[in-house]
Design a protein around this motif. Structure first.
Motif, PDB file in Angstrom:
ATOM      1  N   ALA A  89       0.491  -1.442   0.320  1.00  0.00           N
ATOM      2  CA  ALA A  89      -0.549   0.132   0.115  1.00  0.00           C
ATOM      3  C   ALA A  89       0.641   1.711  -0.236  1.00  0.00           C
ATOM      4  O   ALA A  89       1.902   1.565   0.369  1.00  0.00           O
ATOM      5  N   ASP A  90       0.677   2.550  -0.833  1.00  0.00           N
ATOM      6  CA  ASP A  90       1.317   3.511  -0.638  1.00  0.00           C
ATOM      7  C   ASP A  90       0.807   4.123   0.563  1.00  0.00           C
ATOM      8  O   ASP A  90       1.730   5.318   0.930  1.00  0.00           O
ATOM      9  N   ARG A  91      -0.619   3.933   1.203  1.00  0.00           N
ATOM     10  CA  ARG A  91      -0.856   4.826   2.305  1.00  0.00           C
ATOM     11  C   ARG A  91      -1.331   3.971   3.659  1.00  0.00           C
ATOM     12  O   ARG A  91      -1.758   2.527   3.141  1.00  0.00           O
ATOM     13  N   VAL A  92      -1.092   3.702   4.691  1.00  0.00           N
ATOM     14  CA  VAL A  92      -1.738   3.185   5.825  1.00  0.00           C
ATOM     15  C   VAL A  92      -2.266   3.507   7.146  1.00  0.00           C
ATOM     16  O   VAL A  92      -1.037   4.484   7.435  1.00  0.00           O
ATOM     17  N   GLU A  93      -3.060   3.283   7.256  1.00  0.00           N
ATOM     18  CA  GLU A  93      -3.585   3.848   8.517  1.00  0.00           C
ATOM     19  C   GLU A  93      -3.238   3.440  10.130  1.00  0.00           C
ATOM     20  O   GLU A  93      -4.095   1.931   9.772  1.00  0.00           O
ATOM     21  N   ASP A  94      -3.201   4.225  10.937  1.00  0.00           N
ATOM     22  CA  ASP A  94      -3.470   2.961  12.384  1.00  0.00           C
ATOM     23  C   ASP A  94      -1.849   2.960  12.001  1.00  0.00           C
ATOM     24  O   ASP A  94      -1.516   1.186  13.093  1.00  0.00           O
ATOM     25  N   GLY A  95      -0.599   3.231  11.351  1.00  0.00           N
ATOM     26  CA  GLY A  95       0.492   2.319  11.568  1.00  0.00           C
ATOM     27  C   GLY A  95       0.867   3.239  12.443  1.00  0.00           C
ATOM     28  O   GLY A  95       0.272   4.159  13.065  1.00  0.00           O
ATOM     29  N   VAL A  96       2.263   2.072  12.645  1.00  0.00           N
ATOM     30  CA  VAL A  96       3.253   2.200  13.888  1.00  0.00           C
ATOM     31  C   VAL A  96       3.918   3.832  13.581  1.00  0.00           C
ATOM     32  O   VAL A  96       4.310   4.301  11.924  1.00  0.00           O
ATOM     33  N   PRO A  97       4.593   4.807  14.318  1.00  0.00           N
ATOM     34  CA  PRO A  97       5.701   5.735  13.991  1.00  0.00           C
ATOM     35  C   PRO A  97       6.860   5.515  12.479  1.00  0.00           C
ATOM     36  O   PRO A  97       7.794   4.444  12.835  1.00  0.00           O
ATOM     37  N   GLY A  98       7.102   6.208  11.740  1.00  0.00           N
ATOM     38  CA  GLY A  98       7.672   5.711  10.751  1.00  0.00           C
ATOM     39  C   GLY A  98       7.679   4.622   9.620  1.00  0.00           C
ATOM     40  O   GLY A  98       8.684   3.850   9.452  1.00  0.00           O
ATOM     41  N   GLN A  99       6.510   3.872   9.786  1.00  0.00           N
ATOM     42  CA  GLN A  99       6.116   2.280   8.908  1.00  0.00           C
ATOM     43  C   GLN A  99       6.550   2.661   7.545  1.00  0.00           C
ATOM     44  O   GLN A  99       6.149   3.867   7.465  1.00  0.00           O
TER      45      GLN A  99
END
Length: 207
Positions: A89-99
């Protein structure tokens, strides 16, 4: 003489053995990928389920992240399942900082959207390109929040609290599912990806 495609499975973490088994059963040359040189020999790649943040960190450690990004830009067919969907994915919601992700799929995914491990579930759904339902197993799975205009939605959750959520997509040579098609004994989703590899012209470099 028919050339069998070589399809790698990113083997830094996750359900590697299960994917290798399904691919081998479909008659392809299935092999693990842990180093950039092993990636160079592949006509297609599976990024398995597992833990997306750990997978990204290990890919970075093995000096694989940038080669993966480059091969995706060059048009390598890639199939991501569960955490593999997040990795593409180009974009992640609820990811960890700097994922970090490989990217390439113009989608926004929500990490662990269906809940924690105890909220894992399974059920049947319809998937574009297949006749008859697919039995889908969701384990701490993401879902797709939004897609770009060039992304084809292949499947949505048919019922329940998450009804209508997108759980399978394709964009050009990239394909991803929220669920785990490597379990359950149904190879049809992998067959779709093998057909994608064989129809993409990625065998040309092998002569």
């Amino acid at each position: 003489m028919v050339t069998r495609p070589t399809i790698g499975v990113l083997a830094v973490q996750g359900d590697v053995r299960e994917h290798l088994g399904v691919l081998a059963g479909l008659g392809v040359d299935a092999r693990t990928v842990r180093r950039p040189a092993e990636l160079d020999d592949c006509d297609g790649l599976v990024v398995p389920g597992g833990e997306s943040t750990t997978m990204a960190k290990l890919a970075r450690t093995f000096d694989l992240l940038e080669p993966l990004r480059q091969r995706v830009k060059e048009g390598l067919p890639v199939f991501g399942t569960c955490a593999g969907m997040i990795m593409l994915a180009d974009r992640v919601e609820d990811g960890v900082p700097g994922q970090e992700t490989i990217g390439g799929l113009d989608i926004t995914v929500r990490r662990n959207a269906f809940g924690r491990q105890v909220d894992s579930f399974e059920g049947d759904l319809e998937l574009v390109g297949l006749t008859g339902p697919v039995h889908a197993v969701f384990i701490r799975a993401p879902w797709v929040e939004s897609v770009g205009e060039d992304v084809e939605v292949l499947a949505r959750v048919p019922h329940g609290p998450a009804v209508g959520r997108i759980v399978a997509v394709r964009q050009g040579p990239l394909m991803a599912t929220s669920f785990h098609p490597e379990v359950g004994g149904d190879p049809r989703v992998h067959r779709l990806f093998v057909d994608l590899v064989e129809g993409h012209g990625s065998l040309d470099h092998r002569g």
